[in-house]
Design an enzyme around this catalytic site. Structure first.
Site, PDB file in Angstrom:
ATOM      1  N   SER A  29      -5.388   5.660  -0.542  1.00 18.16           N
ATOM      2  CA  SER A  29      -5.219   4.206  -0.641  1.00 18.16           C
ATOM      3  C   SER A  29      -6.457   3.574  -1.284  1.00 18.16           C
ATOM      4  O   SER A  29      -7.588   3.889  -0.929  1.00 18.16           O
ATOM      5  CB  SER A  29      -5.000   3.658   0.762  1.00 18.16           C
ATOM      6  OG  SER A  29      -4.861   2.270   0.680  1.00 18.16           O
ATOM      7  N   SER A  30      -6.206   2.712  -2.264  1.00 17.32           N
ATOM      8  CA  SER A  30      -7.335   2.025  -2.902  1.00 17.32           C
ATOM      9  C   SER A  30      -7.846   0.985  -1.914  1.00 17.32           C
ATOM     10  O   SER A  30      -7.081   0.141  -1.474  1.00 17.32           O
ATOM     11  CB  SER A  30      -6.875   1.322  -4.179  1.00 17.32           C
ATOM     12  OG  SER A  30      -6.078   2.178  -4.934  1.00 17.32           O
TER      13      SER A  30
ATOM     14  N   SER B 161       0.830  -1.195   0.000  1.00 16.83           N
ATOM     15  CA  SER B 161       0.000   0.000   0.000  1.00 16.83           C
ATOM     16  C   SER B 161       0.870   1.252   0.000  1.00 16.83           C
ATOM     17  O   SER B 161       1.792   1.371   0.798  1.00 16.83           O
ATOM     18  CB  SER B 161      -0.883  -0.035   1.242  1.00 16.83           C
ATOM     19  OG  SER B 161      -1.656   1.112   1.264  1.00 16.83           O
ATOM     20  N   GLY B 162       0.582   2.159  -0.878  1.00 11.07           N
ATOM     21  CA  GLY B 162       1.333   3.415  -0.950  1.00 11.07           C
ATOM     22  C   GLY B 162       2.558   3.337  -1.827  1.00 11.07           C
ATOM     23  O   GLY B 162       3.313   4.295  -1.955  1.00 11.07           O
TER      24      GLY B 162
ATOM     25  N   GLY C 189      -2.189  -3.805  -2.276  1.00 13.65           N
ATOM     26  CA  GLY C 189      -0.894  -4.457  -2.059  1.00 13.65           C
ATOM     27  C   GLY C 189      -0.894  -5.332  -0.811  1.00 13.65           C
ATOM     28  O   GLY C 189      -1.837  -5.333  -0.027  1.00 13.65           O
TER      29      GLY C 189
ATOM     30  N   GLU D  90      -0.420  -6.494   2.741  1.00 10.72           N
ATOM     31  CA  GLU D  90      -0.560  -5.655   3.940  1.00 10.72           C
ATOM     32  C   GLU D  90      -0.172  -6.426   5.184  1.00 10.72           C
ATOM     33  O   GLU D  90      -0.618  -7.559   5.398  1.00 10.72           O
ATOM     34  CB  GLU D  90      -2.015  -5.187   4.074  1.00 10.72           C
ATOM     35  CG  GLU D  90      -2.365  -4.098   3.081  1.00 10.72           C
ATOM     36  CD  GLU D  90      -3.791  -3.593   3.240  1.00 10.72           C
ATOM     37  OE1 GLU D  90      -4.576  -4.217   3.973  1.00 10.72           O
ATOM     38  OE2 GLU D  90      -4.114  -2.577   2.594  1.00 10.72           O
TER      39      GLU D  90
ATOM     40  N   THR E 136      -1.620   2.601  -8.038  1.00 13.80           N
ATOM     41  CA  THR E 136      -2.698   3.321  -8.706  1.00 13.80           C
ATOM     42  C   THR E 136      -2.123   4.387  -9.640  1.00 13.80           C
ATOM     43  O   THR E 136      -2.575   4.545 -10.775  1.00 13.80           O
ATOM     44  CB  THR E 136      -3.630   3.944  -7.654  1.00 13.80           C
ATOM     45  OG1 THR E 136      -4.061   2.888  -6.810  1.00 13.80           O
ATOM     46  CG2 THR E 136      -4.819   4.606  -8.295  1.00 13.80           C
TER      47      THR E 136
ATOM     48  N   ASN F 288      -1.088   5.467   3.138  1.00 14.88           N
ATOM     49  CA  ASN F 288      -1.296   6.144   1.846  1.00 14.88           C
ATOM     50  C   ASN F 288      -2.484   7.088   1.960  1.00 14.88           C
ATOM     51  O   ASN F 288      -3.547   6.694   2.436  1.00 14.88           O
ATOM     52  CB  ASN F 288      -1.563   5.060   0.782  1.00 14.88           C
ATOM     53  CG  ASN F 288      -1.704   5.656  -0.606  1.00 14.88           C
ATOM     54  OD1 ASN F 288      -1.698   6.871  -0.781  1.00 14.88           O
ATOM     55  ND2 ASN F 288      -1.837   4.794  -1.588  1.00 14.88           N
TER      56      ASN F 288
END
Ligand SMILES: Nc1ncnc2c1ncn2[C@@H]1O[C@H](COP(=O)(O)OP(=O)(O)OP(=O)(O)O)[C@@H](O)[C@H]1O
Ligand SMILES: [Mg+2]
Length: 1109
Positions: free
Chosen positions: A163-164, A110-111, A390, A392, A115, A160
């Site tokens: 974050s998605s 993540s981050g 991603g 985690e 994206t 993030n």
């Protein structure tokens, strides 16, 4: 310089190494060092073969401009420094040109920038693919779907700011030309728990904050919302605003994007209403109320909020209130209703909020798909872009993390499979021997989770479906029993004693050794989240809503379609969709972007070794490099290889004429590179060790310097030489021009002198010749003159002599004649009588007359009376005789001529004679009548049937019948009439009908008058006192005037023995009834034409204009 001609390479101006495959020595430290070095120099992209490693720079770099897009467009992958555009270009081109469907797999925690990377890929493809109004609209819709989905599916997390919170796979579809046609988006498991609760320091989904800060006041009022975040329980307060994020502006962007994607205004409004309803649901609070049966029952505390929600989504308040207080359980056609206590009511409320939101999100995705779906049914080429959450590892990991990590595990699996497969395929393709490569295969971990019989997900499902009391603990127990032996599963309570004393492993947790690291999962909530239950009362209440969107989100609430079967569990659904995704990805050509997060602080320029090292490890990047290098570290097609290194060998520099492969062979042999260091593939050269490549590069660099010097040297030499040659040429030119000029001058001087000399000589010569000529001419003239004089003298002398001679001859002849005469007279004097002279005279006269008559007889003219010839008179004394003879002869021949006439012809001539006597030299019309015979009856009255009646009326013989014009005294115009003359009378009759108009006995006529001119007007006068006189005289006109008047005159004379008077005058009187009118003839002007015209001038005057002769 043209861009295409510059052959560059990844190896140019490299910072560290651009391709990790070339790393030497290959070790984790050097790997990290290389990444760091490049990161510090803003080189955020590095390759491992065709895989792109992307470091998140946490700031915008100037490397995504349209110029960069152009730079990478249509270039080979290794031609420029590593960039995500190179990967996008490669994927797009092989999709377009080789018809290979592509997928772009973006992974990373993540981050890490997944994206962003996916958006960069999309925007690059949009920039390079076809253009045109329709295509641009498709592109725009595809690109604008991102902000919409991000607003509803992304949130700020600790890792993030954007974050998605859902997985996204987007298929972009292209036609055969590579123009985009549309797309399909699949979404995976939205993290819906975030709607009701967010970890500390995190936010709910962006849309809530955007709506509250960005919506205009009236909209908020309509939605019954307040701008203040703190008014809403579902919005955590500690990080309601994010640095550098303008929620209000983003709200406008989202609405605009929705419009572009194709949302109708009322759809957008409905969506916002649902969002508001979810937000307001969090504000509903419950209080306990004791019931008679001793059970607690919950009641809604503040009904106002509930009322507003109900208004917003069109539900009866009582229905929703009841749904929050009761739960109906249906079992075998029995319905049992139980009350909900406060905790259950809160659970129900949150479940409703989560469900409402996640269903709205799915609806949004479907709605976007509807807009962006390709309109044609033809075969499409597909490029899939996968941007999934991603890997985690949190402090507290629950069901969501388990699911997310499982997905990443699967992706890693296909990454390994496909990379190895690709590597192996390339070796086979190139005909190079395959060497086995050792790598970690995570299939075993996937199996632990997804195995259908004893996988963790299967067991969770089993636990959820099992009758009896089910809890997270019973689930863990089950895991402990079944998975204990698995080498990647760890649990305190498992049979595996090695974890019994592991205090890092709490009792209510299990740990999985993922490929990316160990993750500790807390079992709490697993069963519940997997069940994902929403009380049926709530879904039915929602279905009853009059709000069409809300109603459509809960089709399961329709009581007629009650499905007693349990819905599939969340885990099961996710596993199924992951399986479908994997199947889909396996059919496509994969392209990898491995995103790495350089630090935990979202900060620029910080490179945290440990963090990066961890990611490098779990992403298996080292393994990736090893796999890639296992056989040969570097490979390149022959052409660019030869192009790059050809300067290292004499045979290949500067041009190699044969096939590239042979060139490379010659080159490598010449450089004495050990044979085991490289291998020849079909189209590529494979180099085993990066050292060899760097050795080549070093040599190339050295050689380039030498070449540069050489080029400089040659260039300088060339420049000097050209300059020298130019100078020389200029000098020659100048000299030539000067010489020419000097010579010209000299020549002109000589020429003019020569002309002067020449002219003098010529003058002198000419004068000399002239003098001679003049002398000659004078001589000739003198000779001629002398000759002329001489000839003249001669001629005159001769003439004189001839004249003298002639005179003498004549004198001789005269003298001789006289002498002869004298002699004859003297000799014959004695023979002459006295009257002999007279006799001789008479005889001579007689002879002359005799000769005259004989000659006259022979020369007699013809017998025609009009022949005027007569022989010439021979002697003057015969003049009178000659004339008289001529007259006699003429009279005689006239008589002869007359004697031939018949009686009839005689009468005609009589008549003509009469006419001649009357008119000759009196009327100008006469001469024209002489040649015309007088026919008399021109109309042939007796023979012509037209005049039959007339002919019966006239008994006497017709002497003359013709058409004449009777002149009307009133206007001088003529009217045609038949003029008939008989022995005793003359008549005028109508020309058409033949009716007799007037009949006058000839004895009544006195005279006829006419002009002396060429006209045919004539008047016939009647004796006064006769019956005919009452009508008056007749003024007539006819071309045959001469004949008519002559005949009238003669007939009158023969029948009455009296002559009528013929009067020829240019002015005469005519008696019309009572009046006398004067008829006057004048010479007419030419305009009257050739015919005489009569015109009435006044009462007493008719003027006849006669054309001048
Ligand atoms: N190439 C880049 N250039 C500039 N900034 C970047 C780039 N990539 C990422 N970022 C920054 O990093 C942030 C996080 O990136 P992104 O949202 O793409 O992460 P992610 O991998 O999708 O994370 P998640 O898994 O949480 O969705 C972005 O909001 C942006 O600020
Ligand atoms: Mg993301």
């Amino acid at each position: 310089m043209s861009k295409m001609e510059v052959k560059t390479s990844l190896l140019d101006n490299m910072i560290g190494v651009g391709d990790m495959v070339l790393l030497e020595p290959l070790a984790e430290e050097s790997f990290l060092e290389n990444l760091k070095k490049r990161f510090d120099h803003n080189e955020i992209y590095t390759y491992i073969g065709s895989v792109v490693i992307s470091m998140n720079p946490y700031r915008s770099l100037p490397i995504y401009s349209p110029e960069k897009v152009e730079e990478y467009r249509n270039r080979n992958f290794y031609e420029l420094s590593p960039h995500i555009f190179a990967l996008a270009d490669e994927a797009y081109r092989s999709l377009r040109d080789q018809d290979k469907d592509q997928c772009i797999l973006i992974t990373g925690e993540s981050g890490a920038g997944k994206t962003e990377a996916s958006k960069l890929v999309m925007s690059y493809v949009a920039a390079v693919c076809g253009k045109g109004a329709e295509v641009n609209q498709v592109k725009e819709q595809l690109l604008q779907s991102n902000p919409v989905l991000e607003a509803f599916g992304n949130a700020k997390t600790m890792r993030n700011d954007n974050s998605s919170r859902f997985g996204k796979y987007m298929d972009i579809e292209f036609d055969f030309k590579g123009d985009p046609l549309g797309g399909v988006i699949s979404n995976y498991l939205l993290e819906k728990s975030r709607v009701v609760k967010q970890p500390r320091g995190e936010r709910n989904f962006h849309i809530f904050y955007q709506l509250l800060s960005g919506a205009p006041d009236d909209m908020l009022k309509k939605l019954n919302l307040e701008r203040d975040f703190s008014k809403y329980n579902y919005l955590s307060l500690d990080s309601a605003t994010v640095n550098g994020v303008d929620d209000a502006a983003n709200f406008r962007t989202v609405r605009n994007a929705m419009q572009i994607v194709g949302f109708m205004d009322d759809e957008t409004q409905s969506v916002l209403e649902v969002v508001s309803a979810v937000l307001k649901l969090g504000n509903i609070e419950f209080k306990p109320e004791s019931r008679v049966n001793g059970l607690d029952e919950s009641r809604v505390k503040d009904k106002n909020e509930l009322k507003e929600i109900c208004e917003l989504i069109g539900i009866e308040q009582a229905v929703l209130e009841r749904a929050f207080s009761f739960r109906t359980v249906e079992a075998k056609q029995e319905k049992v209703s139980t009350t909900l206590n406060v905790a259950q009511a809160y659970y129900a409320r949150d479940a409703l909020a989560k469900n409402l939101y996640s269903r709205l999100f799915s609806w949004l995705v479907n709605r976007i798909n509807e807009s962006i779906k390709a309109q044609t049914k033809t075969r499409k080429k597909v490029m899939g872009v996968l941007d999934i959450y991603g890997f985690e590892i949190f402090e507290d990991n629950s069901f969501e993390q388990f699911i997310i990590n499982y997905c990443n595990e699967k992706l890693q699996q296909i990454f390994i499979e496909l990379t190895l497969r690709e590597e192996q395929e390339e070796y086979i393709r190139e005909g190079i021997e395959w060497t086995h490569i050792d790598y970690f295969n995570n299939a075993i971990i996937c199996d632990l989770i997804e195995n259908n019989t004893n996988g963790i997900l299967a067991m969770l499902d089993e636990e959820c479906l099992r009758p009896g009391t089910v809890s997270d603990e019973t689930f863990l127990e089950k895991l402990n029993q079944i998975c204990a032996g698995h080498e990647h599963f760890e649990s305190r309570m498992s049979k595996n004693s090695k974890f019994l004393n592991d205090h890092t492993l709490p009792h209510n947790c299990f740990r999985i050794q993922h490929y990316a690291g160990k993750v500790l999962y807390r079992v709490e909530g697993f069963v519940d989240k997997n069940n994902d239950l929403l009380y049926r009362d709530l879904s039915q209440a929602m279905w009853k809503a009059s709000h069409s969107l809300v109603k459509s989100l809960f089709p399961d609430g329709n009581p007629t379609k009650i499905n007693l079967k349990r819905p599939p569990t969340a885990g099961f659904q996710f596993k199924a969709s992951v399986a479908t995704l994997m199947k889909n990805l396996l059919t496509k050509n994969p392209n990898y972007i491995r995103c790495i997060k350089p630090n935990d602080k979202k900060a620029t320029h910080i490179f945290t070794d440990s963090l990066v090292c961890h990611q490098v490890r779990y992403l298996g990047l080292m393994e990736n490099v090893r796999v890639r290098r296992a056989g040969y570290a570097f490979r390149q097609t022959y052409e660019p290889c030869l192009e790059r290194y050809k300067m290292l060998c004499k045979q290949t520099w500067p041009h190699w004429r044969g096939p590239a492969r042979e060139g490379v062979e010659v080159l490598l042999k010449d450089l004495q590179i050990p044979r085991e260091e490289y291998s020849y593939g079909r189209s590529k050269i494979f180099i085993r060790n990066p050292r060899t490549l760097f050795h080549l590069e070093d040599q190339r660099k050295q050689r380039l310097q030498d070449l540069a010097t050489l080029i400089q040297k040659i260039y300088r030499g060339w420049k000097c030489r050209t300059r020298f040659l130019l100078m020389k040429r200029s000098q020659v030119t100048v000299a030539a021009w000067y010489r020419r000029y000097a010579q010209q001058k000299k020549y002109q001087r000589i020429k003019s002198s020569a002309i002067v000399v020449q002219s003098y000589i010529r003058g002198w010569k000419s004068r000399k010749i002239l003098r001679e000529l003049k002398y000659q001419k004078r001589c000739t003239e003198a000779v001629t003159t002398i000759a002329a004089y001489w000839h003249g003298t001669q001629a005159r002398r001769e003439l004189k002599r001839l004249k003298e001679e002639a005179r003498r001859k004549h004198a001789v002849a005269v003298i001789w004649a006289y002498w002869l005469g004298l002699k004859v007279r003297r000799d014959y004097r004695k023979f002459f009588r006295a009257n002999a002279g007279k006799k001789i005279y008479e005889f001579t006269i007689q002879r002359i007359m005799q000769k005259y008559f004989l000659e006259l007889k022979n020369k007699m003219p013809s017998m025609s009376p009009i022949d005027k010839t007569w022989p010439a008179r021979p002697y003057l004394f015969l003049e009178a005789t000659h004339t008289e003879l001529r007259r006699i002869f003429h009279l005689w021949r006239c008589k002869k001529y007359r004697d031939q006439f018949t009686e009839q012809k005689k009468a005609i001539y009589d008549e003509k004679l009469e006419a001649s006597e009357m008119f000759k030299d009196k009327k100008a019309l006469y001469p024209s009548s002489v040649g015309q015979p007088f026919q008399g009856d021109y109309l042939e009255i007796s023979k012509n049937p037209k005049y039959q009646k007339l002919s019966t009326l006239v008994e006497e013989k017709i002497i003359l019948a013709d058409i004449v014009n009777k002149i009307n005294r009133a206007n001088g115009k003529g009217a045609p009439r038949i003029f008939l003359l008989t022995k005793n009378s003359f008549l005028l009759a109508d020309q058409k009908s033949g009716q007799i108009k007037s009949s006058v006995p000839l004895s009544d006529l006195t005279s006829a008058s006419m002009s002396a001119q060429t006209d045919g007007f004539f008047a016939v006068r009647v004796k006064e006192g006769t019956p005919a006189a009452a009508k008056g005289d007749f003024l007539l006109s006819s071309d045959r005037l001469i004949e008519i008047v002559t005949k009238l005159y003669r007939t009158c004379l023969s029948s009455t023995k009296e002559k009528i008077n013929i009067e020829i005058s240019d002015e005469f009187l005519v008696q019309f009834k009572q009046d006398k009118v004067c008829v006057k003839f004048v010479q007419g002007s030419p305009k009257n034409g050739s015919v005489a015209a009569c015109k009435r001038k006044n009462n007493r005057l008719l003027e006849v204009a006669v054309p001048s002769p």
